[in-house]
Write an enzyme that holds these catalytic residues in place. Structure first.
Site, PDB file in Angstrom:
ATOM      1  N   GLY A   1       0.830  -1.193   0.000  1.00 15.75           N
ATOM      2  CA  GLY A   1       0.000   0.000   0.000  1.00 15.75           C
ATOM      3  C   GLY A   1       0.865   1.245   0.000  1.00 15.75           C
ATOM      4  O   GLY A   1       2.100   1.178   0.049  1.00 15.75           O
TER       5      GLY A   1
ATOM      6  N   HIS B   1      13.017  10.116  -2.519  1.00 16.50           N
ATOM      7  CA  HIS B   1      13.436   8.815  -3.048  1.00 16.50           C
ATOM      8  C   HIS B   1      14.875   8.883  -3.555  1.00 16.50           C
ATOM      9  O   HIS B   1      15.674   7.972  -3.300  1.00 16.50           O
ATOM     10  CB  HIS B   1      12.504   8.368  -4.176  1.00 16.50           C
ATOM     11  CG  HIS B   1      11.272   7.675  -3.700  1.00 16.50           C
ATOM     12  ND1 HIS B   1      10.976   6.392  -4.059  1.00 16.50           N
ATOM     13  CD2 HIS B   1      10.251   8.084  -2.905  1.00 16.50           C
ATOM     14  CE1 HIS B   1       9.817   6.035  -3.506  1.00 16.50           C
ATOM     15  NE2 HIS B   1       9.366   7.053  -2.806  1.00 16.50           N
TER      16      HIS B   1
ATOM     17  N   ARG C   1      17.290   9.016  -0.581  1.00 16.66           N
ATOM     18  CA  ARG C   1      17.367   7.730   0.112  1.00 16.66           C
ATOM     19  C   ARG C   1      18.222   6.747  -0.677  1.00 16.66           C
ATOM     20  O   ARG C   1      19.020   6.010  -0.104  1.00 16.66           O
ATOM     21  CB  ARG C   1      15.959   7.172   0.326  1.00 16.66           C
ATOM     22  CG  ARG C   1      15.970   5.875   1.134  1.00 16.66           C
ATOM     23  CD  ARG C   1      14.596   5.281   1.333  1.00 16.66           C
ATOM     24  NE  ARG C   1      14.016   4.898   0.057  1.00 16.66           N
ATOM     25  CZ  ARG C   1      12.750   5.105  -0.270  1.00 16.66           C
ATOM     26  NH1 ARG C   1      11.929   5.713   0.553  1.00 16.66           N
ATOM     27  NH2 ARG C   1      12.293   4.716  -1.445  1.00 16.66           N
TER      28      ARG C   1
END
Length: 180
Positions: A14, A54, A57
């Site tokens: 999810g 993103h 990271r």
């Protein structure tokens, strides 16, 4: 020791489940050069911030190819020594849906490109069918199409992992003992 992945791994989850982080760790654990096939498009500040998070990271060591609609060149020309992270099928599908593309043809092209790819691929996708029934036709069309795409990807994948609250659970195949 380096992790050996099968030709196609599907990581489902999810929103904010930790699926992209887990997929990145799987790819990095292979010790192979890493190719990130990016499907998101920064249409607003919120998405720009998410893409930046993103990227931060992941850090250095990734080669990135932007492929919001056509991932075929990236998948079919990748070096077999690489590992590919395709993040994510949900954004890819959204892009196609919003562009008015004929989804069955787009999906068939994606599946063919994945089948012809000589490098192992980790593909991230959202599980969107566990929530409430959307209140509008476009959202219902998306939910249906995403569920069908996930089924096609899972059928083709050698390894299917779902991530919930950052914890991976194997649905198909077997994670190597040394998997993150």
């Amino acid at each position: 020791m380096v992790l050996s992945l099968p030709p196609l791994t599907l990581v489902l989850g999810g929103a904010a489940s930790g699926k992209s982080d887990y997929a990145e760790r799987l790819a990095a654990a292979t010790g192979r050069p890493m190719l990130y096939v990016a499907t998101a498009q920064a249409h607003d500040g919120e998405m720009s911030a998410k893409i930046a998070r993103h990227q931060a990271r992941r850090g250095a060591g990734w080669r990135t190819v932007e492929a919001p609609l056509d991932a075929t060149p990236a998948l079919t020309t990748a070096d077999s020594a690489e590992v590919i992270l395709f993040d994510c099928a949900t954004m890819w599908l959204s892009n196609h849906l919003l562009s008015g593309a004929f989804l069955p043809d787009a999906e068939t092209g994606l599946i063919a490109a994945l089948s012809n790819c000589t490098a192992p691929v980790v593909i991230v996708s959202n599980e969107v069918g566990a929530g409430i029934v959307p209140d509008n036709a476009l959202a219902r069309q998306f939910r249906q199409a995403q569920g069908e795409l996930n089924q096609r990807l899972a059928q083709r994948a050698d390894l299917v992992v779902t991530v919930m609250a950052g914890l991976p659970m194997t649905l198909k195949g077997q994670l190597p003992d040394d998997a993150p």
